[in-house]
Design an enzyme around this catalytic site. Structure first.
Site, PDB file in Angstrom:
ATOM      1  N   GLU A   1       0.839  -1.223   0.000  1.00 23.65           N
ATOM      2  CA  GLU A   1       0.000   0.000   0.000  1.00 23.65           C
ATOM      3  C   GLU A   1       0.862   1.256   0.000  1.00 23.65           C
ATOM      4  OE1 GLU A   1      -2.950   0.171  -0.676  1.00 23.65           O
ATOM      5  OE2 GLU A   1      -3.359  -1.957  -0.444  1.00 23.65           O
TER       6      GLU A   1
HETATM    7  C1  LIG Z   1       2.711  -9.668   0.248  1.00 22.97           C
HETATM    8  C2  LIG Z   1       2.476  -8.553  -0.697  1.00 22.97           C
HETATM    9  C3  LIG Z   1       1.199  -8.251  -1.105  1.00 22.97           C
HETATM   10  C4  LIG Z   1       0.969  -7.240  -2.036  1.00 22.97           C
HETATM   11  N1  LIG Z   1      -0.303  -6.980  -2.479  1.00 22.97           N
HETATM   12  C5  LIG Z   1      -0.483  -6.137  -3.524  1.00 22.97           C
HETATM   13  C6  LIG Z   1      -1.767  -5.993  -4.139  1.00 22.97           C
HETATM   14  O1  LIG Z   1      -2.757  -6.583  -3.702  1.00 22.97           O
HETATM   15  N2  LIG Z   1      -1.875  -5.207  -5.243  1.00 22.97           N
HETATM   16  C7  LIG Z   1      -0.817  -4.541  -5.763  1.00 22.97           C
HETATM   17  O2  LIG Z   1      -0.973  -3.850  -6.757  1.00 22.97           O
HETATM   18  N3  LIG Z   1       0.418  -4.622  -5.182  1.00 22.97           N
HETATM   19  C8  LIG Z   1       0.609  -5.412  -4.089  1.00 22.97           C
HETATM   20  N4  LIG Z   1       1.839  -5.528  -3.514  1.00 22.97           N
HETATM   21  C9  LIG Z   1       2.941  -4.751  -4.060  1.00 22.97           C
HETATM   22  C10 LIG Z   1       3.381  -3.619  -3.148  1.00 22.97           C
HETATM   23  O3  LIG Z   1       2.403  -2.632  -3.085  1.00 22.97           O
HETATM   24  C11 LIG Z   1       4.735  -3.127  -3.676  1.00 22.97           C
HETATM   25  O4  LIG Z   1       5.684  -4.122  -3.341  1.00 22.97           O
HETATM   26  C12 LIG Z   1       5.124  -1.786  -3.091  1.00 22.97           C
HETATM   27  O5  LIG Z   1       4.278  -0.794  -3.594  1.00 22.97           O
HETATM   28  C13 LIG Z   1       6.563  -1.404  -3.393  1.00 22.97           C
HETATM   29  O6  LIG Z   1       6.920  -1.623  -4.746  1.00 22.97           O
HETATM   30  P1  LIG Z   1       8.230  -2.453  -5.087  1.00 22.97           P
HETATM   31  O7  LIG Z   1       8.159  -3.726  -4.327  1.00 22.97           O
HETATM   32  O8  LIG Z   1       8.358  -2.552  -6.540  1.00 22.97           O
HETATM   33  O9  LIG Z   1       9.422  -1.603  -4.485  1.00 22.97           O
HETATM   34  P2  LIG Z   1      10.155  -0.363  -5.199  1.00 22.97           P
HETATM   35  O10 LIG Z   1       9.167   0.549  -5.803  1.00 22.97           O
HETATM   36  O11 LIG Z   1      11.233  -0.887  -6.039  1.00 22.97           O
HETATM   37  O12 LIG Z   1      10.779   0.350  -3.916  1.00 22.97           O
HETATM   38  C14 LIG Z   1      11.860  -0.191  -3.185  1.00 22.97           C
HETATM   39  C15 LIG Z   1      12.216   0.752  -2.043  1.00 22.97           C
HETATM   40  O13 LIG Z   1      12.618   2.025  -2.568  1.00 22.97           O
HETATM   41  C16 LIG Z   1      11.825   3.065  -2.043  1.00 22.97           C
HETATM   42  N5  LIG Z   1      11.509   4.021  -3.104  1.00 22.97           N
HETATM   43  C17 LIG Z   1      11.051   3.757  -4.343  1.00 22.97           C
HETATM   44  N6  LIG Z   1      10.860   4.893  -5.028  1.00 22.97           N
HETATM   45  C18 LIG Z   1      11.185   5.901  -4.208  1.00 22.97           C
HETATM   46  C19 LIG Z   1      11.183   7.320  -4.316  1.00 22.97           C
HETATM   47  N7  LIG Z   1      10.749   7.945  -5.423  1.00 22.97           N
HETATM   48  N8  LIG Z   1      11.593   8.047  -3.259  1.00 22.97           N
HETATM   49  C20 LIG Z   1      12.000   7.438  -2.125  1.00 22.97           C
HETATM   50  N9  LIG Z   1      12.009   6.110  -1.959  1.00 22.97           N
HETATM   51  C21 LIG Z   1      11.621   5.353  -2.989  1.00 22.97           C
HETATM   52  C22 LIG Z   1      10.561   2.424  -1.497  1.00 22.97           C
HETATM   53  O14 LIG Z   1      10.035   3.137  -0.397  1.00 22.97           O
HETATM   54  C23 LIG Z   1      11.047   1.032  -1.093  1.00 22.97           C
HETATM   55  O15 LIG Z   1      11.514   1.067   0.235  1.00 22.97           O
HETATM   56  C24 LIG Z   1       2.069  -6.504  -2.533  1.00 22.97           C
HETATM   57  C25 LIG Z   1       3.363  -6.772  -2.089  1.00 22.97           C
HETATM   58  C26 LIG Z   1       3.576  -7.788  -1.194  1.00 22.97           C
HETATM   59  C27 LIG Z   1       4.979  -8.073  -0.750  1.00 22.97           C
END
Ligand SMILES: Cc1cc2nc3c(=O)[nH]c(=O)nc-3n(C[C@H](O)[C@H](O)[C@H](O)COP(=O)(O)OP(=O)(O)OC[C@H]3O[C@@H](n4cnc5c(N)ncnc54)[C@H](O)[C@@H]3O)c2cc1C
Length: 598
Positions: free
Chosen positions: A441
């Protein structure tokens, strides 16, 4: 097996004695929600959480979900019948629109129920929880036809909902989404693409699954300006709602993950699936934010919930486990050793968790009541102020309650020593389950940026100014009371720190935005502490008045509130100073080291 008793007495105290729930009688849904009715509903919910969901928590963790070769997903033993019972009891429709079969009761009451459900079994709670967000998005942005086709089935729980944003290359940065939507002559769209990490994407709990999917219409602008929202049902209903053909959406695999094993996290394939636009073309993110705001509060409650169940089990253990001797005369020489609870360091751990939990519960319910005002008041100014506060508090609650909630599960695990590390006691599951709430989220770093970059400056700072005014005015109400004034003083100091940090951003972030970004997580936690401290002053005020008026056998319970308020002010509130110091140290210390040195 771990224990859990939902804190009904505490919820009632917060809603009625602290937050003046009954003063909202002018709002729709509140007239049916008198004290006795609310207490009866909460007691039923508490029973359901304890008797139906808690016993499945460890089962779900051990068994997880299974996917067969055809892509069907089976949830852990007992989930199907618990889900049916959940729907039959009407829990899914508690606050939903009566025009679509909901009960229309206050959102604050539904939020209290969400806490009980998610605390007893976080993985289970996500199935109906995501549906609530999908209902909110369709209610606000769906066409009349979509509402009549989907809402009543989703509110009854017969159909469940999901949110499909994430793709392998598009996590935080949703502008990178590639899932494609091609318009058809009949007004529908054909969607193709692959989503990952989709919670509850496929399962055997409901007869249909309604996916809300972000995709890019062919020819749409690049980035976030070209994203639209679509409703893509697993089984396509015909006009009268009867289930029809299977849509070309399927679960390609299940993720193996650290916690919430009972919830199916799916890679979803859209292979020319039929979908329908929700809201306007290219305005999908705005519509999805409705769902995400609702979901963010629910995720905040997950942080609180895991912290609460971890506390209850750690406190029970500390009363029972005999180790070592007390350093003062409370030692009991008739026993071979004293319970862990006599040791100041064990008490420190338990009190930190509990002082957080009770204030966090109050802050969640305070915010949820703002949600009721924002959506149900007839007065436009009142609606707008409440909506501003909700918007401001959403990232704070999501970030602070899940960060601290997770830390608390670790602290509670520590209370059990080595037994906390052993699966049988359940403590390590709470930590594993709580961890994801900091990530999904919108990862917590993104919540902090949302707070500092969007919510603070919006409308010339209107929301933060209204928040500061409300808190300051309430703090004045304690006057010079010899118990309450010393509790209000540290919150006033915290407010000064918050204002100083806000002012520092105004002076230093315009020219150098990294100054705001580097301090954003500290700012979010500073904000959270002020909110929690404010709740403690209000709770202490209500407790003190009841004790003065003669509280009978509730006196000890109310005095514990005052003890916790004092603990919070002495041991937790001073952290605002450290946050302010970090914020005002600026971005240079963070940005100076070159990338090559990492
Ligand atoms: C168990 C689980 C359930 C999930 N359920 C859903 C779901 O139902 N629907 C759905 O759509 N998604 C879902 N997700 C996905 C989840 O919302 C994403 O994993 C999350 O939004 C982060 O994206 P990412 O994993 O690609 O990390 P990234 O976007 O690669 O980010 C990695 C890190 O870098 C930081 N970061 C990235 N960009 C920036 C920035 N511009 N400035 C500062 N910091 C930054 C982030 O805070 C994070 O700590 C789920 C994930 C998990 C693990």
């Amino acid at each position: 097996m771990p224990i859990y008793e939902a804190p009904v007495a505490d919820t009632m105290f917060v809603l009625f004695d602290v937050l003046g729930f009954e003063r909202h009688r002018n709002l729709s849904g509140f007239e049916e929600a008198g004290r006795e009715t609310v207490e009866a509903i909460l007691n039923e919910g508490a029973k359901f959480a304890r008797d139906r969901l808690l016993p499945l928590n460890q089962v779900g963790d051990r068994e997880g979900c299974r996917r067969d070769e055809a892509g069907n997903v089976t949830t852990p033993a007992g989930f199907v019948s618990a889900y049916q019972a959940y729907g039959e009891a009407g829990w899914s429709g508690l606050a939903a629109d009566p025009d679509h079969g909901g009960m229309g009761l206050p959102y604050a009451l539904a939020t209290a129920m969400t806490e009980y459900i998610t605390t007893a079994n976080m993985a289970f709670g996500m199935y109906p929880g995501l549906t609530q967000g999908a209902i909110a998005a369709l209610t606000l942005h769906g066409s009349e036809e979509q509402k009549s086709l989907y809402l009543s089935k989703m509110i009854s729980g017969e159909w469940s909902g999901t949110m499909n944003l994430t793709e392998s290359q598009a996590g935080t940065d949703l502008g990178l989404i590639r899932t494609k939507a091609t318009p058809q002559d009949d007004g529908s769209y054909v969607l193709s693409g692959a989503k990952i990490f989709i919670s509850a994407g496929e399962h055997d709990l409901s007869e249909n699954i309604v996916h809300l999917v972000l995709a890019r219409i062919e020819g749409a602008p690049e980035g976030t300006k070209g994203i639209s929202l679509f409703v893509v049902p697993k089984l396509i209903p015909n006009a009268n709602g009867a289930l029809g053909a299977r849509n070309a959406v399927s679960c390609g695999s299940l993720e193996h993950k650290m916690g919430i094993h009972g919830n199916a996290t799916c890679a979803m394939n859209y292979d020319n699936a039929i979908g329908w636009l929700v809201g306007e073309e290219n305005k999908g993110l705005r519509a999805m934010f409705t769902m995400m705001n609702e979901a963010r509060l629910a995720v905040a409650v997950q942080g609180l919930g895991q912290s609460e169940i971890a506390y209850q089990n750690a406190a029970a253990y500390a009363k029972d486990r005999l180790q070592g001797r007390a350093l003062d005369d409370i030692r009991d020489l008739d026993r071979p050793a004293d319970p862990l609870l006599v040791h100041p360091d064990v008490r420190r751990m338990l009190l930190s968790i509990r002082a957080f939990n009770e204030a966090a519960r109050a802050l969640v319910l305070w915010t949820a009541l703002k949600g009721d005002v924002a959506h149900r008041s007839d007065d436009e100014t009142e609606r707008q102020t409440a909506d501003d506060t909700m918007g401001l508090m959403t990232p704070v609650l999501k970030g602070v309650l899940t960060d601290t909630g997770f830390e608390n599960t670790i602290v509670a695990q520590q209370v059990l020593g080595g037994h906390g590390y052993i699966a049988e006691w359940g403590m390590e599951q709470f930590a594993r389950d709580a961890r994801v709430a900091m990530i999904y989220e919108g990862a917590n770093g993104i919540q902090a940026l949302d707070l500092v970059g969007r919510k603070l400056p919006a409308n010339g700072g209107r929301a933060i100014m209204a928040f500061l005014k409300e808190v300051k005015e309430d703090l004045k109400n304690v006057g010079d009371d010899d118990v309450l004034a010393p509790l209000a003083a540290p919150v006033k100091a915290g407010l000064d720190d918050l204002e100083a940090a806000t002012w520092w951003f105004m002076q230093h972030a315009m020219a150098q935005p990294n100054n705001a970004a580097a301090g954003s997580t500290d700012y979010m936690h500073l904000f959270g502490l002020v909110g929690l401290g404010y709740m403690w002053v209000r709770m202490a005020h209500a407790a003190r008045e009841q004790i003065r008026a003669g509280a009978g056998d509730r006196t000890a319970w109310l005095e514990a509130k005052l003890d916790l308020a004092h603990f919070f002010m002495a041991r937790i509130m001073p952290e605002t100073k450290a946050h302010l110091a970090r914020i005002t140290s600026g971005a240079d210390v963070v940005m100076k080291m070159p990338a090559a040195a990492f």
